[in-house]
Design a protein around this motif. Structure first.
Motif, PDB file in Angstrom:
ATOM      1  N   GLY A 244     -20.774  29.690  28.377  1.00  0.00           N
ATOM      2  CA  GLY A 244     -20.148  27.875  27.211  1.00  0.00           C
ATOM      3  C   GLY A 244     -19.117  27.690  28.453  1.00  0.00           C
ATOM      4  O   GLY A 244     -19.225  26.662  28.115  1.00  0.00           O
ATOM      5  N   ILE A 245     -18.472  28.466  29.011  1.00  0.00           N
ATOM      6  CA  ILE A 245     -17.486  28.019  29.654  1.00  0.00           C
ATOM      7  C   ILE A 245     -17.648  26.837  31.135  1.00  0.00           C
ATOM      8  O   ILE A 245     -17.214  25.925  31.360  1.00  0.00           O
ATOM      9  CB  ILE A 245     -16.161  28.897  30.421  1.00  0.00           C
ATOM     10  CG1 ILE A 245     -15.421  29.675  29.094  1.00  0.00           C
ATOM     11  CG2 ILE A 245     -15.141  28.492  31.197  1.00  0.00           C
ATOM     12  CD1 ILE A 245     -14.289  30.537  29.589  1.00  0.00           C
ATOM     13  N   GLY A 246     -18.243  27.833  31.813  1.00  0.00           N
ATOM     14  CA  GLY A 246     -18.990  27.258  32.960  1.00  0.00           C
ATOM     15  C   GLY A 246     -19.945  26.032  32.170  1.00  0.00           C
ATOM     16  O   GLY A 246     -20.428  24.262  32.960  1.00  0.00           O
ATOM     17  N   ILE A 247     -20.532  25.764  30.954  1.00  0.00           N
ATOM     18  CA  ILE A 247     -21.270  24.361  30.655  1.00  0.00           C
ATOM     19  C   ILE A 247     -20.500  23.626  30.062  1.00  0.00           C
ATOM     20  O   ILE A 247     -21.124  22.133  30.893  1.00  0.00           O
ATOM     21  CB  ILE A 247     -22.239  24.809  29.297  1.00  0.00           C
ATOM     22  CG1 ILE A 247     -23.697  25.924  30.090  1.00  0.00           C
ATOM     23  CG2 ILE A 247     -22.394  23.747  28.488  1.00  0.00           C
ATOM     24  CD1 ILE A 247     -23.794  26.319  28.733  1.00  0.00           C
ATOM     25  N   LEU A 248     -19.733  23.806  29.557  1.00  0.00           N
ATOM     26  CA  LEU A 248     -18.170  23.312  29.700  1.00  0.00           C
ATOM     27  C   LEU A 248     -17.565  22.498  30.440  1.00  0.00           C
ATOM     28  O   LEU A 248     -17.553  21.626  30.825  1.00  0.00           O
ATOM     29  CB  LEU A 248     -17.138  23.849  28.484  1.00  0.00           C
ATOM     30  CG  LEU A 248     -16.001  22.716  27.717  1.00  0.00           C
ATOM     31  CD1 LEU A 248     -16.134  21.790  27.079  1.00  0.00           C
ATOM     32  CD2 LEU A 248     -14.751  24.063  27.388  1.00  0.00           C
ATOM     33  N   GLN A 249     -16.920  22.941  31.331  1.00  0.00           N
ATOM     34  CA  GLN A 249     -16.784  22.615  32.692  1.00  0.00           C
ATOM     35  C   GLN A 249     -17.277  21.780  33.337  1.00  0.00           C
ATOM     36  O   GLN A 249     -17.302  20.763  34.012  1.00  0.00           O
ATOM     37  CB  GLN A 249     -16.076  23.533  33.719  1.00  0.00           C
ATOM     38  CG  GLN A 249     -15.364  24.645  33.541  1.00  0.00           C
ATOM     39  CD  GLN A 249     -15.631  25.937  34.103  1.00  0.00           C
ATOM     40  OE1 GLN A 249     -16.198  26.340  34.739  1.00  0.00           O
ATOM     41  NE2 GLN A 249     -14.146  26.448  33.952  1.00  0.00           N
ATOM     42  N   ALA A 250     -18.827  21.925  33.727  1.00  0.00           N
ATOM     43  CA  ALA A 250     -19.978  20.934  33.943  1.00  0.00           C
ATOM     44  C   ALA A 250     -20.225  19.134  33.204  1.00  0.00           C
ATOM     45  O   ALA A 250     -19.550  18.271  33.478  1.00  0.00           O
ATOM     46  CB  ALA A 250     -21.763  21.466  34.396  1.00  0.00           C
ATOM     47  N   ALA A 251     -19.976  19.422  32.034  1.00  0.00           N
ATOM     48  CA  ALA A 251     -19.901  17.933  30.889  1.00  0.00           C
ATOM     49  C   ALA A 251     -18.243  17.320  31.296  1.00  0.00           C
ATOM     50  O   ALA A 251     -18.110  16.724  31.015  1.00  0.00           O
ATOM     51  CB  ALA A 251     -19.597  18.923  29.266  1.00  0.00           C
ATOM     52  N   LEU A 252     -17.322  18.935  31.764  1.00  0.00           N
ATOM     53  CA  LEU A 252     -15.849  17.407  31.471  1.00  0.00           C
ATOM     54  C   LEU A 252     -15.499  17.014  32.170  1.00  0.00           C
ATOM     55  O   LEU A 252     -15.285  15.349  32.058  1.00  0.00           O
ATOM     56  CB  LEU A 252     -14.537  18.910  30.702  1.00  0.00           C
ATOM     57  CG  LEU A 252     -14.223  19.604  30.001  1.00  0.00           C
ATOM     58  CD1 LEU A 252     -13.561  20.343  29.391  1.00  0.00           C
ATOM     59  CD2 LEU A 252     -14.277  17.857  28.815  1.00  0.00           C
ATOM     60  N   VAL A 253     -16.266  17.465  33.454  1.00  0.00           N
ATOM     61  CA  VAL A 253     -15.864  16.767  34.546  1.00  0.00           C
ATOM     62  C   VAL A 253     -16.858  14.918  34.634  1.00  0.00           C
ATOM     63  O   VAL A 253     -16.687  14.231  35.455  1.00  0.00           O
ATOM     64  CB  VAL A 253     -16.509  17.430  35.410  1.00  0.00           C
ATOM     65  CG1 VAL A 253     -15.929  18.817  36.603  1.00  0.00           C
ATOM     66  CG2 VAL A 253     -17.993  17.560  36.036  1.00  0.00           C
ATOM     67  N   ARG A 254     -17.499  15.284  33.819  1.00  0.00           N
ATOM     68  CA  ARG A 254     -18.018  13.748  33.537  1.00  0.00           C
ATOM     69  C   ARG A 254     -17.590  12.853  33.443  1.00  0.00           C
ATOM     70  O   ARG A 254     -17.557  11.566  32.759  1.00  0.00           O
ATOM     71  CB  ARG A 254     -19.651  13.870  32.752  1.00  0.00           C
ATOM     72  CG  ARG A 254     -21.185  15.079  33.646  1.00  0.00           C
ATOM     73  CD  ARG A 254     -21.555  15.398  32.905  1.00  0.00           C
ATOM     74  NE  ARG A 254     -22.776  14.382  32.992  1.00  0.00           N
ATOM     75  CZ  ARG A 254     -24.371  14.121  32.395  1.00  0.00           C
ATOM     76  NH1 ARG A 254     -24.316  14.985  31.464  1.00  0.00           N
ATOM     77  NH2 ARG A 254     -24.703  12.629  32.406  1.00  0.00           N
ATOM     78  N   ASP A 255     -16.202  13.279  32.505  1.00  0.00           N
ATOM     79  CA  ASP A 255     -15.267  12.429  32.114  1.00  0.00           C
ATOM     80  C   ASP A 255     -16.356  11.439  30.818  1.00  0.00           C
ATOM     81  O   ASP A 255     -15.779  10.308  30.720  1.00  0.00           O
ATOM     82  CB  ASP A 255     -14.278  11.281  33.333  1.00  0.00           C
ATOM     83  CG  ASP A 255     -12.951  10.989  32.806  1.00  0.00           C
ATOM     84  OD1 ASP A 255     -12.652  11.482  32.332  1.00  0.00           O
ATOM     85  OD2 ASP A 255     -12.472   9.160  33.780  1.00  0.00           O
ATOM     86  N   ARG A 256     -15.983  12.066  30.228  1.00  0.00           N
ATOM     87  CA  ARG A 256     -17.203  11.003  28.883  1.00  0.00           C
ATOM     88  C   ARG A 256     -16.871  11.865  27.107  1.00  0.00           C
ATOM     89  O   ARG A 256     -17.451  12.613  27.414  1.00  0.00           O
ATOM     90  CB  ARG A 256     -18.205  10.831  28.862  1.00  0.00           C
ATOM     91  CG  ARG A 256     -18.971  10.021  30.078  1.00  0.00           C
ATOM     92  CD  ARG A 256     -20.138   9.533  30.343  1.00  0.00           C
ATOM     93  NE  ARG A 256     -21.106   9.654  29.445  1.00  0.00           N
ATOM     94  CZ  ARG A 256     -22.359  10.003  29.127  1.00  0.00           C
ATOM     95  NH1 ARG A 256     -22.910  10.169  30.142  1.00  0.00           N
ATOM     96  NH2 ARG A 256     -22.949   9.435  27.805  1.00  0.00           N
ATOM     97  N   LEU A 257     -15.375  12.203  27.368  1.00  0.00           N
ATOM     98  CA  LEU A 257     -14.781  12.929  26.690  1.00  0.00           C
ATOM     99  C   LEU A 257     -15.784  13.081  25.162  1.00  0.00           C
ATOM    100  O   LEU A 257     -15.534  11.672  24.226  1.00  0.00           O
ATOM    101  CB  LEU A 257     -13.379  12.950  26.364  1.00  0.00           C
ATOM    102  CG  LEU A 257     -12.859  14.512  25.964  1.00  0.00           C
ATOM    103  CD1 LEU A 257     -13.344  15.549  25.864  1.00  0.00           C
ATOM    104  CD2 LEU A 257     -11.473  14.306  26.363  1.00  0.00           C
ATOM    105  N   GLY A 258     -16.298  13.781  24.211  1.00  0.00           N
ATOM    106  CA  GLY A 258     -16.399  13.599  22.657  1.00  0.00           C
ATOM    107  C   GLY A 258     -15.775  15.021  22.250  1.00  0.00           C
ATOM    108  O   GLY A 258     -14.788  15.527  22.464  1.00  0.00           O
ATOM    109  N   GLU A 259     -16.036  14.921  20.441  1.00  0.00           N
ATOM    110  CA  GLU A 259     -15.858  15.677  20.300  1.00  0.00           C
ATOM    111  C   GLU A 259     -16.428  17.596  20.241  1.00  0.00           C
ATOM    112  O   GLU A 259     -15.771  18.403  19.951  1.00  0.00           O
ATOM    113  CB  GLU A 259     -15.610  15.393  18.386  1.00  0.00           C
ATOM    114  CG  GLU A 259     -16.819  15.171  17.808  1.00  0.00           C
ATOM    115  CD  GLU A 259     -17.296  14.837  16.499  1.00  0.00           C
ATOM    116  OE1 GLU A 259     -16.501  16.120  15.278  1.00  0.00           O
ATOM    117  OE2 GLU A 259     -17.410  14.205  16.177  1.00  0.00           O
TER     118      GLU A 259
END
Length: 381
Positions: A244-259
């Motif tokens: 879960g943390i790995g998937i989250l980190q990959a998403a956050l670096v895209r700088d398109r934050l959502g809820e």
């Protein structure tokens, strides 16, 4: 019998029938008939091309139903003769099917039920058991949902946000009957993530994995609730947390934050702490601020008050709670917790007892009642 394979093939088989001319409701019914036939036949004679077999059987069921209905003879003329059996086309309509099942015209409960039936491949009986309603009631709900989306075109993209909301609702149902809806939601969200390159899809998957990782520690052997701070963290699923943390980190670096990414970040901070005392509450408050900016949700504001109470002290938490509507579910329980942290045991005990009367389920009611009894016992010493 590979039940996971059957359920995984369900949306693509429905998509093939729709492309051949069947409407969604008829296609879904025909595929359910084909799944029943597969359960009967495959143990003794499993086909080499599972999808092709399901398409052939489902298409025959659809044609049989069409020919039996005089009112649909024009459609029968349009769809023509049955295509020759063979390898099923490689077209993947799973995403369109997700979007159709989570159509904005459907109520949340109907969208969830239709998603579980058409995309998840669950039977009406299984869905009814999971929601603790009679099978006939669930069948009517699904039938109404299918009629609602009957005229919706199947060849245009839908709203991914609506799909994610439906999947999140499925996940929050947890476990009931013989269907683990939390695990089913994770399976479906993985399926969606494989088809949609969107950081919020990844955020939802990460959030589910991080919450699900704590599942074994949430209840005691007697079934009573165990608060997060008191959970045995050795029982947490570290593999799910790492994923879960790995998937989250990959998403956050895209700088398109959502809820969902923000919620997952909060869950990750809880999961990353070796003990409750090591939880980074200051950073959790910062993420709640982001989440509040994104959603404006009163529930987020309520949870933020708890985090503020941990980061800056109970008085600060109570000040933050004063900005939240007192009618909100769990408001009284949060007030009880913050008053206890502030040392006002009499008020906390009274509020815990009041919150117990408002609790939505027996487990939470028992937990809050025990909290009130614990404080009253301390006060009488």
């Amino acid at each position: 019998m590979d039940e996971a394979l059957l359920r995984g093939l369900t949306p693509s088989v429905i998509g093939v029938l729709v492309h051949r001319g069947a409407d969604f409701a008829a296609a879904e019914d025909a595929v359910q008939d084909a799944l029943v036939e597969a359960v009967r036949v495959w143990p003794a004679n499993r086909p080499r091309d599972a999808k092709g077999w399901l398409v052939t059987v489902a298409w025959r069921r659809y044609l049989d139903a069409t020919r039996a209905d005089a009112a649909r003879r024009r459609r029968e003329d349009r769809v023509g003769d049955e295509p020759a059996p063979g390898t099923a086309p490689a077209v993947d309509d799973t995403l369109q099917l997700y979007c159709l099942c989570a159509h904005p015209s459907l109520t949340p409960s109907s969208a969830v039920a239709l998603t579980l039936r058409a995309v998840g491949g669950l039977t009406t009986r299984q869905i009814a058991q999971a929601y603790l309603v009679p099978e006939a009631t669930m069948a009517q709900r699904i039938s109404r949902a299918k009629r609602t989306v009957a005229g919706v075109r199947f060849d245009r993209p839908g709203d991914v946000a609506t799909v994610l909301r439906a999947l999140y609702l499925v996940f929050n149902e947890g476990y009931s009957g013989d269907v683990d809806l939390a695990a089913e939601a994770i399976r479906l969200t993985r399926q969606l993530a494989a088809r949609v390159d969107h950081p919020e899809v990844a955020g939802l998957l990460a959030l589910m994995l991080l919450h699900h990782a704590r599942r074994a520690a949430r209840t005691a052997p007697d079934g009573s609730l165990v608060p997060l701070a008191e959970q045995d963290r050795g029982r947490w699923d570290t593999a799910s947390i790492a994923e879960g943390i790995g998937i989250l980190q990959a998403a956050l670096v895209r700088d398109r934050l959502g809820e969902f990414q923000a919620q997952a970040a909060i869950a990750a901070l809880h999961a990353d702490a070796r003990t409750a005392e090591e939880t980074d509450w200051v950073q959790i408050v910062e993420w709640y601020d982001e989440l509040l900016r994104l959603t404006g949700s009163p529930v987020v504001r309520l949870n933020r008050a708890v985090a503020v109470g941990e980061a800056d002290g109970a008085r600060a938490g109570l000040a933050a709670l004063a900005e939240v509507d007192p009618a909100l579910p769990r408001h009284t329980a949060v007030a009880a917790h913050l008053h206890e942290r502030d040392g006002d045991l009499a008020t906390a005990a009274r509020l815990y007892a009041e919150a117990a009367h408002k609790a939505p389920d027996l487990a939470e009611r028992d937990h809050l009642t025990r909290q009130a009894a614990r404080l009253n016992a301390r006060r009488s010493r």
